[in-house]
Design a protein around this motif. Structure first.
Motif, PDB file in Angstrom:
ATOM      1  N   VAL A  11    -131.485 -21.573 -14.123  1.00 11.64           N
ATOM      2  CA  VAL A  11    -131.003 -20.512 -14.994  1.00 11.64           C
ATOM      3  C   VAL A  11    -129.917 -21.070 -15.900  1.00 11.64           C
ATOM      4  CG1 VAL A  11    -129.278 -19.727 -13.321  1.00 11.64           C
ATOM      5  CG2 VAL A  11    -130.174 -18.120 -15.011  1.00 11.64           C
ATOM      6  N   GLN A  12    -129.778 -20.492 -17.074  1.00 11.15           N
ATOM      7  CA  GLN A  12    -128.722 -20.915 -17.990  1.00 11.15           C
ATOM      8  C   GLN A  12    -127.383 -20.306 -17.578  1.00 11.15           C
ATOM      9  OE1 GLN A  12    -130.052 -19.874 -21.971  1.00 11.15           O
ATOM     10  NE2 GLN A  12    -130.856 -21.947 -22.278  1.00 11.15           N
ATOM     11  N   ALA A  13    -126.335 -20.981 -17.964  1.00  9.54           N
ATOM     12  CA  ALA A  13    -125.000 -20.463 -17.699  1.00  9.54           C
ATOM     13  C   ALA A  13    -124.866 -19.047 -18.267  1.00  9.54           C
ATOM     14  CB  ALA A  13    -123.948 -21.376 -18.303  1.00  9.54           C
ATOM     15  N   GLY A  14    -124.238 -18.182 -17.480  1.00  9.67           N
ATOM     16  CA  GLY A  14    -124.116 -16.790 -17.870  1.00  9.67           C
ATOM     17  C   GLY A  14    -125.231 -15.900 -17.367  1.00  9.67           C
ATOM     18  N   GLY A  15    -126.264 -16.520 -16.838  1.00  7.20           N
ATOM     19  CA  GLY A  15    -127.409 -15.761 -16.346  1.00  7.20           C
ATOM     20  C   GLY A  15    -127.206 -15.263 -14.927  1.00  7.20           C
ATOM     21  N   LEU A  85    -123.391 -16.763 -13.883  1.00 13.24           N
ATOM     22  CA  LEU A  85    -123.487 -18.065 -13.230  1.00 13.24           C
ATOM     23  C   LEU A  85    -122.887 -19.174 -14.090  1.00 13.24           C
ATOM     24  CD1 LEU A  85    -126.992 -17.586 -11.653  1.00 13.24           C
ATOM     25  CD2 LEU A  85    -124.968 -18.342 -10.398  1.00 13.24           C
ATOM     26  N   LYS A  86    -122.302 -20.136 -13.385  1.00 10.60           N
ATOM     27  CA  LYS A  86    -121.669 -21.283 -14.026  1.00 10.60           C
ATOM     28  C   LYS A  86    -122.339 -22.571 -13.538  1.00 10.60           C
ATOM     29  CE  LYS A  86    -117.173 -18.925 -13.801  1.00 10.60           C
ATOM     30  NZ  LYS A  86    -115.786 -19.014 -13.299  1.00 10.60           N
ATOM     31  N   PRO A  87    -122.260 -23.638 -14.305  1.00  6.66           N
ATOM     32  CA  PRO A  87    -122.843 -24.910 -13.842  1.00  6.66           C
ATOM     33  C   PRO A  87    -122.308 -25.340 -12.479  1.00  6.66           C
ATOM     34  CG  PRO A  87    -122.362 -25.042 -16.176  1.00  6.66           C
ATOM     35  CD  PRO A  87    -121.794 -23.729 -15.702  1.00  6.66           C
ATOM     36  N   GLU A  88    -121.078 -25.030 -12.188  1.00 11.10           N
ATOM     37  CA  GLU A  88    -120.494 -25.427 -10.895  1.00 11.10           C
ATOM     38  C   GLU A  88    -121.048 -24.624  -9.716  1.00 11.10           C
ATOM     39  OE1 GLU A  88    -118.840 -24.635 -13.702  1.00 11.10           O
ATOM     40  OE2 GLU A  88    -116.978 -23.523 -13.240  1.00 11.10           O
ATOM     41  N   TRP A 112    -129.705 -20.762  10.937  1.00  8.02           N
ATOM     42  CA  TRP A 112    -129.676 -21.146   9.525  1.00  8.02           C
ATOM     43  C   TRP A 112    -131.072 -21.134   8.934  1.00  8.02           C
ATOM     44  CZ3 TRP A 112    -125.184 -22.224   6.831  1.00  8.02           C
ATOM     45  CH2 TRP A 112    -124.021 -22.314   7.600  1.00  8.02           C
ATOM     46  N   GLY A 113    -131.155 -20.714   7.674  1.00  6.52           N
ATOM     47  CA  GLY A 113    -132.391 -20.826   6.936  1.00  6.52           C
ATOM     48  C   GLY A 113    -132.509 -22.212   6.321  1.00  6.52           C
ATOM     49  N   GLN A 114    -133.587 -22.460   5.614  1.00  9.64           N
ATOM     50  CA  GLN A 114    -133.889 -23.788   5.098  1.00  9.64           C
ATOM     51  C   GLN A 114    -133.238 -24.090   3.765  1.00  9.64           C
ATOM     52  OE1 GLN A 114    -135.570 -21.236   4.339  1.00  9.64           O
ATOM     53  NE2 GLN A 114    -136.374 -21.548   2.291  1.00  9.64           N
ATOM     54  N   GLY A 115    -132.681 -23.117   3.080  1.00 10.79           N
ATOM     55  CA  GLY A 115    -132.013 -23.364   1.814  1.00 10.79           C
ATOM     56  C   GLY A 115    -132.905 -23.142   0.611  1.00 10.79           C
ATOM     57  N   THR A 116    -132.298 -22.722  -0.473  1.00 10.02           N
ATOM     58  CA  THR A 116    -132.992 -22.553  -1.741  1.00 10.02           C
ATOM     59  C   THR A 116    -132.117 -23.124  -2.846  1.00 10.02           C
ATOM     60  OG1 THR A 116    -134.118 -20.937  -3.172  1.00 10.02           O
ATOM     61  CG2 THR A 116    -132.097 -20.190  -2.100  1.00 10.02           C
ATOM     62  N   GLN A 117    -132.731 -23.888  -3.748  1.00 11.07           N
ATOM     63  CA  GLN A 117    -131.983 -24.592  -4.789  1.00 11.07           C
ATOM     64  C   GLN A 117    -131.670 -23.657  -5.948  1.00 11.07           C
ATOM     65  OE1 GLN A 117    -130.964 -28.046  -5.064  1.00 11.07           O
ATOM     66  NE2 GLN A 117    -129.854 -27.208  -6.830  1.00 11.07           N
ATOM     67  N   VAL A 118    -130.417 -23.670  -6.348  1.00  9.34           N
ATOM     68  CA  VAL A 118    -129.977 -22.957  -7.547  1.00  9.34           C
ATOM     69  C   VAL A 118    -129.412 -23.994  -8.511  1.00  9.34           C
ATOM     70  CG1 VAL A 118    -128.316 -21.326  -8.501  1.00  9.34           C
ATOM     71  CG2 VAL A 118    -129.499 -20.800  -6.357  1.00  9.34           C
ATOM     72  N   THR A 119    -129.942 -24.010  -9.722  1.00 12.90           N
ATOM     73  CA  THR A 119    -129.479 -24.945 -10.738  1.00 12.90           C
ATOM     74  C   THR A 119    -129.086 -24.151 -11.971  1.00 12.90           C
ATOM     75  OG1 THR A 119    -130.959 -26.672  -9.912  1.00 12.90           O
ATOM     76  CG2 THR A 119    -130.035 -26.967 -12.118  1.00 12.90           C
ATOM     77  N   VAL A 120    -127.846 -24.338 -12.410  1.00 16.69           N
ATOM     78  CA  VAL A 120    -127.337 -23.634 -13.577  1.00 16.69           C
ATOM     79  C   VAL A 120    -127.081 -24.656 -14.674  1.00 16.69           C
ATOM     80  CG1 VAL A 120    -125.591 -22.063 -14.460  1.00 16.69           C
ATOM     81  CG2 VAL A 120    -126.257 -21.957 -12.042  1.00 16.69           C
ATOM     82  N   SER A 121    -127.767 -24.501 -15.780  1.00 16.08           N
ATOM     83  CA  SER A 121    -127.626 -25.432 -16.898  1.00 16.08           C
ATOM     84  C   SER A 121    -126.574 -24.924 -17.879  1.00 16.08           C
ATOM     85  CB  SER A 121    -128.954 -25.616 -17.610  1.00 16.08           C
ATOM     86  OG  SER A 121    -129.380 -24.395 -18.173  1.00 16.08           O
TER      87      SER A 121
END
Length: 122
Positions: A11-15, A85-88, A112-121
């Motif tokens: 997702v883009q920053a701010g999303g 959302l922020k890149p950090e 614990w679950g297995q995790g899901t990736q969040v990437t903020v551009s």
């Protein structure tokens, strides 16, 4: 209890994104739930936690006012609504469960679950 996190993505920053954590094996109404996140080479950090009934929530200072944890015990699911959302915020996000009260330390969580990736551009 088995936990399955989903909803991550790019997702883009701010999303916004909404993560879900679906439980199976036992009803989550008997567990306090938490969200944590981790980037490579760093420790897994607390993001948010919620009590068994949902009446008490905690959010890390870094996400306060932007992220909201919630739960629907009838659907056996916990959510993390992430806005502005922020890149950090880029990390693998994990959901976790514990039988006691809601807590901010990862050492208190048993499942614990297995995790899901969040990437903020940017």
């Amino acid at each position: 209890v088995q936990l399955q996190a989903s909803g991550g993505g790019l997702v883009q920053a701010g999303g916004s994104l909404r993560l879900s954590c679906a439980a199976s094996g036992r009803t989550i109404s008997t567990y306090a739930m938490g969200w944590f996140r981790q980037v490579p080479g760093k420790e897994r950090d607390f993001v948010a936690a919620i009590s068994k009934s949902g009446s008490v929530t905690y959010h890390a200072d870094s996400v306060k006012g932007r992220f909201t944890i919630s739960r629907d015990n009838a659907k056996n699911t916990v959510y993390l609504q992430m806005d502005s959302l922020k890149p950090e915020d880029t990390a693998v996000y994990y959901c976790a469960a514990r039988g006691g009260i809601a807590a901010t330390g990862r050492e208190f969580y048993d499942y614990w679950g297995q995790g899901t990736q969040v990437t903020v551009s940017s």
